[in-house]
Design an enzyme around this catalytic site. Structure first.
Site, PDB file in Angstrom:
ATOM      1  N   GLU A 170       0.850  -1.208   0.000  1.00  0.00           N
ATOM      2  CA  GLU A 170       0.000   0.000   0.000  1.00  0.00           C
ATOM      3  C   GLU A 170       0.874   1.242   0.000  1.00  0.00           C
ATOM      4  O   GLU A 170       1.958   1.243   0.595  1.00  0.00           O
ATOM      5  CB  GLU A 170      -0.847   0.032   1.274  1.00  0.00           C
ATOM      6  CG  GLU A 170      -2.267  -0.457   1.123  1.00  0.00           C
ATOM      7  CD  GLU A 170      -3.209   0.538   0.449  1.00  0.00           C
ATOM      8  OE1 GLU A 170      -2.764   1.341  -0.407  1.00  0.00           O
ATOM      9  OE2 GLU A 170      -4.394   0.497   0.758  1.00  0.00           O
ATOM     10  N   ASP A 171       0.393   2.293  -0.639  1.00  0.00           N
ATOM     11  CA  ASP A 171       1.093   3.571  -0.541  1.00  0.00           C
ATOM     12  C   ASP A 171       0.886   4.189   0.834  1.00  0.00           C
ATOM     13  O   ASP A 171       1.815   4.667   1.467  1.00  0.00           O
ATOM     14  CB  ASP A 171       0.625   4.541  -1.651  1.00  0.00           C
ATOM     15  CG  ASP A 171      -0.898   4.685  -1.722  1.00  0.00           C
ATOM     16  OD1 ASP A 171      -1.624   3.944  -1.015  1.00  0.00           O
ATOM     17  OD2 ASP A 171      -1.370   5.539  -2.495  1.00  0.00           O
TER      18      ASP A 171
ATOM     19  N   ASP B  26      -4.664   5.102   5.792  1.00  0.00           N
ATOM     20  CA  ASP B  26      -5.250   6.308   6.389  1.00  0.00           C
ATOM     21  C   ASP B  26      -6.292   5.851   7.413  1.00  0.00           C
ATOM     22  O   ASP B  26      -5.948   5.483   8.535  1.00  0.00           O
ATOM     23  CB  ASP B  26      -5.831   7.137   5.237  1.00  0.00           C
ATOM     24  CG  ASP B  26      -6.498   8.429   5.664  1.00  0.00           C
ATOM     25  OD1 ASP B  26      -6.471   8.755   6.859  1.00  0.00           O
ATOM     26  OD2 ASP B  26      -7.065   9.123   4.806  1.00  0.00           O
TER      27      ASP B  26
ATOM     28  N   PHE C 124      -3.082  15.739   4.480  1.00  0.00           N
ATOM     29  CA  PHE C 124      -3.124  15.196   3.123  1.00  0.00           C
ATOM     30  C   PHE C 124      -1.763  15.326   2.448  1.00  0.00           C
ATOM     31  O   PHE C 124      -1.099  16.360   2.549  1.00  0.00           O
ATOM     32  CB  PHE C 124      -4.191  15.926   2.308  1.00  0.00           C
ATOM     33  CG  PHE C 124      -4.559  15.186   1.065  1.00  0.00           C
ATOM     34  CD1 PHE C 124      -5.403  14.093   1.120  1.00  0.00           C
ATOM     35  CD2 PHE C 124      -4.029  15.566  -0.165  1.00  0.00           C
ATOM     36  CE1 PHE C 124      -5.723  13.377  -0.029  1.00  0.00           C
ATOM     37  CE2 PHE C 124      -4.350  14.865  -1.323  1.00  0.00           C
ATOM     38  CZ  PHE C 124      -5.200  13.775  -1.250  1.00  0.00           C
TER      39      PHE C 124
HETATM   40  P1  IMP Z   1      -7.914   4.264   3.782  1.00  0.00           P
HETATM   41  O1  IMP Z   1      -8.894   3.264   3.256  1.00  0.00           O
HETATM   42  O2  IMP Z   1      -8.599   5.430   4.453  1.00  0.00           O
HETATM   43  O3  IMP Z   1      -6.845   3.660   4.672  1.00  0.00           O
HETATM   44  O4  IMP Z   1      -7.199   4.932   2.542  1.00  0.00           O
HETATM   45  C1  IMP Z   1      -6.406   4.234   1.708  1.00  0.00           C
HETATM   46  C2  IMP Z   1      -6.242   4.912   0.364  1.00  0.00           C
HETATM   47  O5  IMP Z   1      -6.666   6.271   0.380  1.00  0.00           O
HETATM   48  C3  IMP Z   1      -4.788   4.950  -0.011  1.00  0.00           C
HETATM   49  O6  IMP Z   1      -4.406   3.794  -0.700  1.00  0.00           O
HETATM   50  C4  IMP Z   1      -4.710   6.183  -0.887  1.00  0.00           C
HETATM   51  O7  IMP Z   1      -5.031   5.866  -2.212  1.00  0.00           O
HETATM   52  C5  IMP Z   1      -5.787   7.099  -0.342  1.00  0.00           C
HETATM   53  N1  IMP Z   1      -5.241   8.141   0.569  1.00  0.00           N
HETATM   54  C6  IMP Z   1      -5.305   8.196   1.916  1.00  0.00           C
HETATM   55  N2  IMP Z   1      -4.693   9.287   2.397  1.00  0.00           N
HETATM   56  C7  IMP Z   1      -4.195   9.945   1.333  1.00  0.00           C
HETATM   57  C8  IMP Z   1      -3.415  11.161   1.188  1.00  0.00           C
HETATM   58  O8  IMP Z   1      -3.051  11.872   2.152  1.00  0.00           O
HETATM   59  N3  IMP Z   1      -3.095  11.491  -0.087  1.00  0.00           N
HETATM   60  C9  IMP Z   1      -3.465  10.770  -1.175  1.00  0.00           C
HETATM   61  N4  IMP Z   1      -4.163   9.629  -1.084  1.00  0.00           N
HETATM   62  C10 IMP Z   1      -4.537   9.222   0.165  1.00  0.00           C
END
Ligand code: IMP
Length: 179
Positions: free
Chosen positions: A102-103, A106, A155
């Site tokens: 994963e990148d 969040d 972000f």
């Molecule tokens: P989660 O499901 O909230 O954990 O989010 C996961 C996905 O949201 C990541 O794989 C990213 O593609 C996107 N994401 C979450 N935070 C950021 C950010 O700060 N910048 C850009 N993409 C984000």
């Protein structure tokens, strides 16, 4: 470049390329040592993890199998919380050691929703490697086995991460500027 403009927002450099690359090499060393003598399957989550995957994979000293999948849960600067697509999972996971790439984690919604799907295929093990972790924002009890950087709940763009499809191409990671 210490400041960039992406769409309507200003971003400031947060992690420069040397810092990112050296941490990825450390992660690759750790993974190579943990999986020595095995052939794990790296499942890279598109789109954001493509650069992280490319760099991590090239630093491994084991022989990996790599596949790419797409799970989208983000729009603009807000996680929608629902996975709208889960495509590309064509490898049989039964008995495999899987490492999800994963990148960023969040809220954790994406992985919390996806991992139960993955477990249905009875892999031998599933671990998570993420370049970034917004620890304060995570709402699920996920075990993140390999974490590049724990970052504040702000972000970020660059190094694969986007803002509405823009900003993925930078080799550094930029944080939303506080005006
Ligand atoms: P989660 O499901 O909230 O954990 O989010 C996961 C996905 O949201 C990541 O794989 C990213 O593609 C996107 N994401 C979450 N935070 C950021 C950010 O700060 N910048 C850009 N993409 C984000």
């Amino acid at each position: 470049m210490s400041t960039i403009q992406v769409l309507d927002r200003q971003f400031e450099v947060y992690l420069d390329t040397a810092t990112i690359q050296s941490r990825i090499r450390e992660m690759a060393d750790q993974i190579s040592s943990d999986y020595a003598g095995t052939r794990p399957l790296f499942l890279s989550i598109l789109n954001g993890a493509f650069l992280f995957t490319a760099d991590l994979i090239r630093s491994l000293s084991i022989d990996p199998e790599i596949s790419f999948i797409k799970l989208a849960s983000y729009q603009g600067m807000r996680s929608t919380g629902t996975i709208t697509t889960a495509i590309g999972l064509e490898v049989d996971l039964t008995g495999r050691d899987v490492i999800l790439l994963e990148d960023i984690v969040d809220t954790g919604n994406t992985l919390a929703k996806f991992i139960p799907h993955l477990l249905q295929q009875q892999p031998r093990s599933v671990r998570i490697a993420t370049l970034l972790h917004k620890a304060e924002a995570t709402q699920h009890p996920l075990t993140l086995d390999y974490v590049g950087f724990v970052i504040p709940n702000k972000f970020v763009v660059g190094y694969g991460l986007d803002y509405d499809g823009w900003g993925r191409q930078y080799d550094a990671i930029y944080q939303l500027a506080s005006k």
